[in-house]
Scaffold this motif. Structure first.
Motif, PDB file in Angstrom:
ATOM      1  N   GLY A 252       0.757  -1.233   0.000  1.00  0.00           N
ATOM      2  CA  GLY A 252       0.000   0.000   0.000  1.00  0.00           C
ATOM      3  C   GLY A 252       0.792   1.289   0.000  1.00  0.00           C
ATOM      4  O   GLY A 252       1.839   1.434  -0.641  1.00  0.00           O
ATOM      5  N   TYR A 253       0.299   2.229   0.774  1.00  0.00           N
ATOM      6  CA  TYR A 253       0.727   3.625   0.755  1.00  0.00           C
ATOM      7  C   TYR A 253       2.211   3.816   1.029  1.00  0.00           C
ATOM      8  O   TYR A 253       2.893   4.562   0.321  1.00  0.00           O
ATOM      9  CB  TYR A 253      -0.114   4.354   1.803  1.00  0.00           C
ATOM     10  CG  TYR A 253       0.114   5.832   1.931  1.00  0.00           C
ATOM     11  CD1 TYR A 253      -0.456   6.722   1.026  1.00  0.00           C
ATOM     12  CD2 TYR A 253       0.847   6.355   2.992  1.00  0.00           C
ATOM     13  CE1 TYR A 253      -0.284   8.096   1.165  1.00  0.00           C
ATOM     14  CE2 TYR A 253       1.023   7.715   3.145  1.00  0.00           C
ATOM     15  CZ  TYR A 253       0.459   8.579   2.228  1.00  0.00           C
ATOM     16  OH  TYR A 253       0.636   9.931   2.376  1.00  0.00           O
ATOM     17  N   VAL A 254       2.748   3.134   2.036  1.00  0.00           N
ATOM     18  CA  VAL A 254       4.157   3.337   2.400  1.00  0.00           C
ATOM     19  C   VAL A 254       5.072   2.611   1.424  1.00  0.00           C
ATOM     20  O   VAL A 254       6.084   3.154   0.980  1.00  0.00           O
ATOM     21  CB  VAL A 254       4.418   2.891   3.848  1.00  0.00           C
ATOM     22  CG1 VAL A 254       5.893   3.062   4.196  1.00  0.00           C
ATOM     23  CG2 VAL A 254       3.556   3.698   4.821  1.00  0.00           C
ATOM     24  N   VAL A 255       4.750   1.367   1.076  1.00  0.00           N
ATOM     25  CA  VAL A 255       5.570   0.641   0.114  1.00  0.00           C
ATOM     26  C   VAL A 255       5.670   1.419  -1.193  1.00  0.00           C
ATOM     27  O   VAL A 255       6.742   1.510  -1.812  1.00  0.00           O
ATOM     28  CB  VAL A 255       4.998  -0.768  -0.129  1.00  0.00           C
ATOM     29  CG1 VAL A 255       5.686  -1.434  -1.316  1.00  0.00           C
ATOM     30  CG2 VAL A 255       5.155  -1.632   1.114  1.00  0.00           C
ATOM     31  N   ALA A 259       8.625   2.831  -4.072  1.00  0.00           N
ATOM     32  CA  ALA A 259       8.501   2.667  -5.521  1.00  0.00           C
ATOM     33  C   ALA A 259       8.506   4.016  -6.229  1.00  0.00           C
ATOM     34  O   ALA A 259       9.042   4.145  -7.340  1.00  0.00           O
ATOM     35  CB  ALA A 259       7.214   1.905  -5.839  1.00  0.00           C
ATOM     36  N   ALA A 260       7.932   5.037  -5.581  1.00  0.00           N
ATOM     37  CA  ALA A 260       7.849   6.363  -6.202  1.00  0.00           C
ATOM     38  C   ALA A 260       9.229   6.974  -6.438  1.00  0.00           C
ATOM     39  O   ALA A 260       9.427   7.727  -7.398  1.00  0.00           O
ATOM     40  CB  ALA A 260       6.998   7.295  -5.344  1.00  0.00           C
ATOM     41  N   ILE A 261      10.175   6.657  -5.564  1.00  0.00           N
ATOM     42  CA  ILE A 261      11.540   7.158  -5.753  1.00  0.00           C
ATOM     43  C   ILE A 261      12.115   6.602  -7.050  1.00  0.00           C
ATOM     44  O   ILE A 261      12.661   7.339  -7.887  1.00  0.00           O
ATOM     45  CB  ILE A 261      12.430   6.773  -4.554  1.00  0.00           C
ATOM     46  CG1 ILE A 261      11.915   7.423  -3.255  1.00  0.00           C
ATOM     47  CG2 ILE A 261      13.881   7.147  -4.820  1.00  0.00           C
ATOM     48  CD1 ILE A 261      11.946   8.931  -3.244  1.00  0.00           C
ATOM     49  N   LEU A 262      12.002   5.304  -7.246  1.00  0.00           N
ATOM     50  CA  LEU A 262      12.520   4.690  -8.469  1.00  0.00           C
ATOM     51  C   LEU A 262      11.756   5.157  -9.693  1.00  0.00           C
ATOM     52  O   LEU A 262      12.340   5.414 -10.757  1.00  0.00           O
ATOM     53  CB  LEU A 262      12.446   3.161  -8.353  1.00  0.00           C
ATOM     54  CG  LEU A 262      13.234   2.537  -7.207  1.00  0.00           C
ATOM     55  CD1 LEU A 262      13.006   1.037  -7.168  1.00  0.00           C
ATOM     56  CD2 LEU A 262      14.719   2.849  -7.327  1.00  0.00           C
ATOM     57  N   SER A 268      10.043   3.248 -16.092  1.00  0.00           N
ATOM     58  CA  SER A 268      10.061   1.835 -16.458  1.00  0.00           C
ATOM     59  C   SER A 268      10.645   0.948 -15.361  1.00  0.00           C
ATOM     60  O   SER A 268      10.582  -0.280 -15.453  1.00  0.00           O
ATOM     61  CB  SER A 268      10.848   1.630 -17.750  1.00  0.00           C
ATOM     62  OG  SER A 268      12.236   1.821 -17.548  1.00  0.00           O
ATOM     63  N   SER A 269      11.189   1.563 -14.303  1.00  0.00           N
ATOM     64  CA  SER A 269      11.782   0.773 -13.217  1.00  0.00           C
ATOM     65  C   SER A 269      10.744  -0.012 -12.434  1.00  0.00           C
ATOM     66  O   SER A 269      11.099  -0.882 -11.637  1.00  0.00           O
ATOM     67  CB  SER A 269      12.571   1.677 -12.268  1.00  0.00           C
ATOM     68  OG  SER A 269      11.714   2.606 -11.624  1.00  0.00           O
ATOM     69  N   LEU A 270       9.454   0.268 -12.646  1.00  0.00           N
ATOM     70  CA  LEU A 270       8.394  -0.469 -11.958  1.00  0.00           C
ATOM     71  C   LEU A 270       7.646  -1.409 -12.888  1.00  0.00           C
ATOM     72  O   LEU A 270       6.608  -1.957 -12.506  1.00  0.00           O
ATOM     73  CB  LEU A 270       7.395   0.511 -11.316  1.00  0.00           C
ATOM     74  CG  LEU A 270       7.936   1.494 -10.289  1.00  0.00           C
ATOM     75  CD1 LEU A 270       6.788   2.288  -9.670  1.00  0.00           C
ATOM     76  CD2 LEU A 270       8.743   0.797  -9.213  1.00  0.00           C
ATOM     77  N   PHE A 291       1.495   5.822 -11.336  1.00  0.00           N
ATOM     78  CA  PHE A 291       2.308   4.673 -11.735  1.00  0.00           C
ATOM     79  C   PHE A 291       1.727   3.967 -12.968  1.00  0.00           C
ATOM     80  O   PHE A 291       2.412   3.146 -13.581  1.00  0.00           O
ATOM     81  CB  PHE A 291       2.392   3.638 -10.609  1.00  0.00           C
ATOM     82  CG  PHE A 291       3.194   4.048  -9.405  1.00  0.00           C
ATOM     83  CD1 PHE A 291       3.935   5.217  -9.380  1.00  0.00           C
ATOM     84  CD2 PHE A 291       3.226   3.227  -8.283  1.00  0.00           C
ATOM     85  CE1 PHE A 291       4.672   5.576  -8.258  1.00  0.00           C
ATOM     86  CE2 PHE A 291       3.970   3.567  -7.165  1.00  0.00           C
ATOM     87  CZ  PHE A 291       4.691   4.749  -7.156  1.00  0.00           C
ATOM     88  N   GLY A 292       0.463   4.228 -13.278  1.00  0.00           N
ATOM     89  CA  GLY A 292      -0.201   3.508 -14.358  1.00  0.00           C
ATOM     90  C   GLY A 292      -0.545   2.086 -13.993  1.00  0.00           C
ATOM     91  O   GLY A 292      -0.523   1.195 -14.845  1.00  0.00           O
TER      92      GLY A 292
END
Length: 338
Positions: A252-255, A259-262, A268-270, A291-292
């Motif tokens: 969720g929100y914290v994880v 991911a938002a940093i990458l 495309s890193s996600l 993130f799409g």
């Protein structure tokens, strides 16, 4: 990108990320066309199998060692009154994980998933980022590297989770720094803040982003100034999973702040990640939109500890089982479409 040497190696890894396997996806589609069902009848389950095949680089994807990895850290910003619970709860919850008493323990047991929990210097919280950077550059980089190493062990599906009193404040600050708007756009009630506590939390995020604003053009600086150790470790785990071709289910929100940093460095890193679920905390829906990614589950869960994404392991396993074990038209003696 950052010119600070501790992060240079990560920038190189991001530039060299492996891509999806077109060959494996083609093989999955060819088999799917022969299964005893109309094309597309299993909806997103079919998409999940293609995603697994693409990133595992397997024509027959497998889920034999799904693993949930939980990172735990404490945050100096709790001094601002941003949580109704004391920081001691982080360590107490780790003992609960070890004793098998948390929600994520039950979910992992249900799906036959492994669970690893990593404590990140709980007795030394990060600095209060309303007053100073949460971490220095080398500490942050070392924690990212630790997260990369922590996923070793042969998982074929990775679920990330976290535990840390105050970490929804850290996540909100990261989102505010990356995406702008008002601090209140990104701040939620976390572990159950009342209205007064919510105002303190919004104020803390506003002050922190204003204090560090001159340095927030670099995503790594956003992480080290406003993040927590568990968030840094999760960023490392996501990056390492890509290198090892391990598909990832985001919680969720914290994880998603990790991911938002990458994503800010390279969207495309996600690509090897799916959103396991939608949390009602903060603006998680808006973050997934950026993130799409469409969540697999929407059950109103906001517990953290990887629980929402861990629950989605069952969907992934069902998708694999259908693709692997369903009969083909030929083997079942069923007429295919003309």
């Amino acid at each position: 990108m950052s010119s600070d040497l501790p992060f240079d190696a990560f920038n190189i890894l991001i530039k060299q990320m492996p891509g999806p396997s077109a060959r494996a996806v083609a093989a999955v589609r060819a088999r799917d066309a022969q299964l005893t069902k109309p094309p597309g009848a299993l909806g997103r389950l079919e998409e999940i199998v293609e995603w697994l095949a693409a990133w595992q680089e397997k024509e027959r994807p497998t889920i034999e060692r799904p693993t949930v990895v939980v990172f735990a850290g404490n945050h100096g910003v709790t001094a601002q009154g941003v949580s109704p619970f004391p920081a001691s709860v982080t360590e107490q919850m780790l003992k609960n994980f070890s004793a098998g008493g948390a929600a994520v323990n039950q979910i992992c047991a249900t799906w036959g998933a492994g669970l690893k929990v990593f404590e990140l210097a709980l007795q030394i919280p990060t600095k209060d980022f309303c007053e100073a950077p949460a971490m220095d550059a080398r500490e942050c980089a070392a924690t990212v590297a630790f997260g990369m190493e922590a996923i070793a062990g042969g998982a074929d599906l990775l679920v990330l989770g976290e535990m840390g009193i105050g970490n929804t404040t850290s996540a909100a600050a990261i989102y505010h720094a990356l995406y702008g708007g008002a601090a209140s756009d990104w701040v939620g009630r976390g572990t159950g803040l009342d209205d007064a506590g919510l105002k303190r939390k919004v104020s803390a995020v506003e002050r922190a982003v204003a204090l560090h604003k001159p340095d927030l053009t670099d995503p790594w600086e956003v992480l080290r100034r406003l993040g927590g150790r568990e968030i840094a470790a999760m960023a490392g785990a996501i990056l390492a999973a890509r290198q090892e071709r391990i598909p990832v289910l985001l919680d969720g929100y914290v994880v998603c702040s990790a991911a938002a940093i990458l994503h800010a460095i390279d969207p495309s890193s996600l690509d090897h990640c799916l959103a396991g679920h939608l949390s009602p905390e903060g603006a998680h829906a808006e973050i997934l939109k950026r993130f799409g990614k469409k969540p697999l589950l929407d059950l109103g869960m906001r517990l953290g500890e990887g629980s929402g994404a861990a629950l989605a392991i069952g969907l992934v396993k069902a998708a694999v089982a259908c693709h692997r074990d369903m009969a083909t038209f030929a083997s079942a003696g069923v007429d295919n479409k003309a």
